[in-house]
Every structure is written in structure tokens, then in C-alpha cells.
Design an enzyme around this catalytic site. Sequence first.
Site, mmCIF file in Angstrom:
data_model
loop_
_atom_site.group_PDB
_atom_site.id
_atom_site.type_symbol
_atom_site.label_atom_id
_atom_site.label_comp_id
_atom_site.label_asym_id
_atom_site.label_seq_id
_atom_site.Cartn_x
_atom_site.Cartn_y
_atom_site.Cartn_z
ATOM 1 N N GLY A 18 0.807 -1.207 0.000
ATOM 2 C CA GLY A 18 0.000 0.000 0.000
ATOM 3 C C GLY A 18 0.842 1.260 0.000
ATOM 4 O O GLY A 18 0.568 2.210 -0.753
ATOM 5 N N LYS A 83 -4.099 -7.827 3.057
ATOM 6 C CA LYS A 83 -3.877 -9.258 2.891
ATOM 7 C C LYS A 83 -5.183 -9.954 2.517
ATOM 8 O O LYS A 83 -6.270 -9.480 2.846
ATOM 9 C CB LYS A 83 -3.283 -9.855 4.166
ATOM 10 C CG LYS A 83 -1.852 -9.415 4.424
ATOM 11 C CD LYS A 83 -1.260 -10.159 5.593
ATOM 12 C CE LYS A 83 0.206 -9.781 5.791
ATOM 13 N NZ LYS A 83 1.033 -10.190 4.624
ATOM 14 N N LYS A 189 1.166 -15.561 -11.352
ATOM 15 C CA LYS A 189 1.902 -15.046 -10.201
ATOM 16 C C LYS A 189 1.725 -15.971 -8.998
ATOM 17 O O LYS A 189 2.669 -16.205 -8.228
ATOM 18 C CB LYS A 189 1.446 -13.634 -9.832
ATOM 19 C CG LYS A 189 2.253 -13.092 -8.645
ATOM 20 C CD LYS A 189 1.819 -11.734 -8.187
ATOM 21 C CE LYS A 189 2.699 -11.283 -7.014
ATOM 22 N NZ LYS A 189 2.266 -9.995 -6.446
ATOM 23 N N GLU A 274 -1.014 -15.729 4.489
ATOM 24 C CA GLU A 274 -1.957 -15.855 3.379
ATOM 25 C C GLU A 274 -1.959 -17.267 2.791
ATOM 26 O O GLU A 274 -2.313 -17.460 1.634
ATOM 27 C CB GLU A 274 -1.608 -14.828 2.295
ATOM 28 C CG GLU A 274 -1.776 -13.394 2.752
ATOM 29 C CD GLU A 274 -1.491 -12.373 1.653
ATOM 30 O OE1 GLU A 274 -2.416 -11.659 1.248
ATOM 31 O OE2 GLU A 274 -0.334 -12.310 1.209
#
Length: 317
Positions: A18, A83, A189, A274
Site C-alpha cells: 500500500g 492481505k 503469479k 496468506e
Amino acid sequence: MDGAEPIRIGVLGAGAVGKLTAAALVSSGMSVRLLVRRQEQAASLRQNGLVLVNSDGKRLRFPVAVSADPVAEAVDLVMVTVKSIDTEQAARQVAAMPGTPCVLSLQNGLGNGETLAALLGPERVLLGVSTYGATAQSDYEVAARGSGELVVGGYLGCHPLADKLAAIFSKAGWNVRVSSDMQREVWKKALVNIGINPVTAIHRVPNGAILERPDLRQIAVAAVWEAGQVAQGLGVLSADEAAAGVERMLLVCRATAANRSSMLQDVEKGRRTEIGSLNGAVVRMADELSVATPVNRELVNRIRQIEAGNCDGAYCT
């Protein structure tokens, strides 16, 4: 919104991604509002400004508007950088904002677009995939970790804001391209992160250790290969693209050898990871397709053990 009008942008989440994103936007001449959760971080950013530490050590300070009450802000686009475990909460915050703005997800993992689309409407959602690295150094400082690429596009394919966003980031010096197939880009990705993140987090090593240690390389390659089989089964990637995921993951290890993955940083700081939107998502989808993913399942189990505080030493045994 008329294409000639400037976009009012909010950046929801002031972690490493961010802050790096906000700094790029401000440097391109955009007016940006950082939307944060903690009043302490908001105060720190107001007092010190947003500080970007370039790879050469040069410190650049950017003035940025900050708010700890995202619901009160009127913007045209919110860049979601939280996240994946916080995506649903972010979507609800955006839904409560005046006019319900569009969103651009700049997040790791699989399923963020689906969560945002379910709550906001798919026509309001754009996806972004970035390989620009960053490390948060404090509430107001972020260190850039080399150059990369940003890919943007609509959740449903083409989106009228995609080209405008590409132009904004290009003005900031970023390498940007627009894609009409962001599901494919997100998976490409994700394959990289599926191999690198849990292996480095479990063994507490930087990315380059995957190349140096045959045992870690074998695990990372197997995890990516399993995930590629799932992506093929879903029709998202071709067989060649899935196979290329392994080489891409190893190339990223080489290019970022000294870097510590975001999951490793989370583990070291005792934060939730995550894993659920990476290897965990692969396992869930694989179960629906009846595809075996034993390596990914084991990686998920080990990270969950670490999160629960059930591991001693350098890694779970």
C-alpha cells in the site's frame, strides 16, 4: 465518470504494498488518500509524511492525505492492498463508501477478485498483478526492492479504467501493461508464490535458499507442479503455461535471492499468513477436481502449525 476527469484514488491498506503504491501514485501527480485501520499509523503518516527508501538508499518524502475512517471518504477508485484474509472486510468497507467506487485488487493469492465481485458487483472490480517488491520499515516508511512489472485489467475482461490506470503508473516510471485475461495473470503469479512463500516461511530462509538446497528446491517445484495441474483442470492455464510456472518460480528465486518472502515476514512477526489463498486454495480446488496435491496439503498443514504456535526450532518436524 468521464474519461477526461481525474480519478480520485484511495489506497486501502498501508502495509508495504500500500505504501509503495501510494508513493508511486503521488510521484505521478495524483492526489491520493491512504485509508488505514490504526489511528497510530494515521498520526505517524501525518507527522512524517510517506517515506520511500529507494534501492540506492535515497529517501524520498511524499505528502499524502490519510484517513482512519474509510467509509467517510468519497473516491472513484479504491486500490485494495490488504492481505487476502482481510479481503471480505475490505469489500464491505468499500460497499459502504459514498457511491460504491470501483476497486483494483493489488493482492497476493487466489480468490480475491471473486470475493470483491460477490459483494461489489463484478463490473466494479479490476485486478492487478505486481512484481514490484517492497518491505515496510515503519508505519510511514517503505523500502523499494527492485523493479518489476504491473499488469492490470478488469475482472470480467476489458475495463474502461484499465488504460487510465496504466497511464498513471507509467508516468510514475513503472513498467505496466493491460491484460484482458487477468485470471490467467493472477494464476501465473500465484504459482510463483505457491512455491516460494511457504517453503521459505517454514524453513526461515531467504528466497535464494530454494536454489541452494536440493531438498527445498524439490518441495517448491513439486508444489508449483501440483498447482499447475489444478490450473489446467480449471481451464485457466494451458499445459505449457503450467509447466512454465516452475521455471518462472526458480527465476524469481534467483532474481530475489536475498529477499525474505512476505509469508516468512508474517511468520517471524507472529502474524496470520496468506496460506489459505495460496496453497490452501490449490488444495480446495484440487479436491473439487479430484486432483491429488499432497505437497501443497503438507505445506498448508505446517504453516497452520506455525500459526498455532505448535512448532519448535527452525521448522515443523
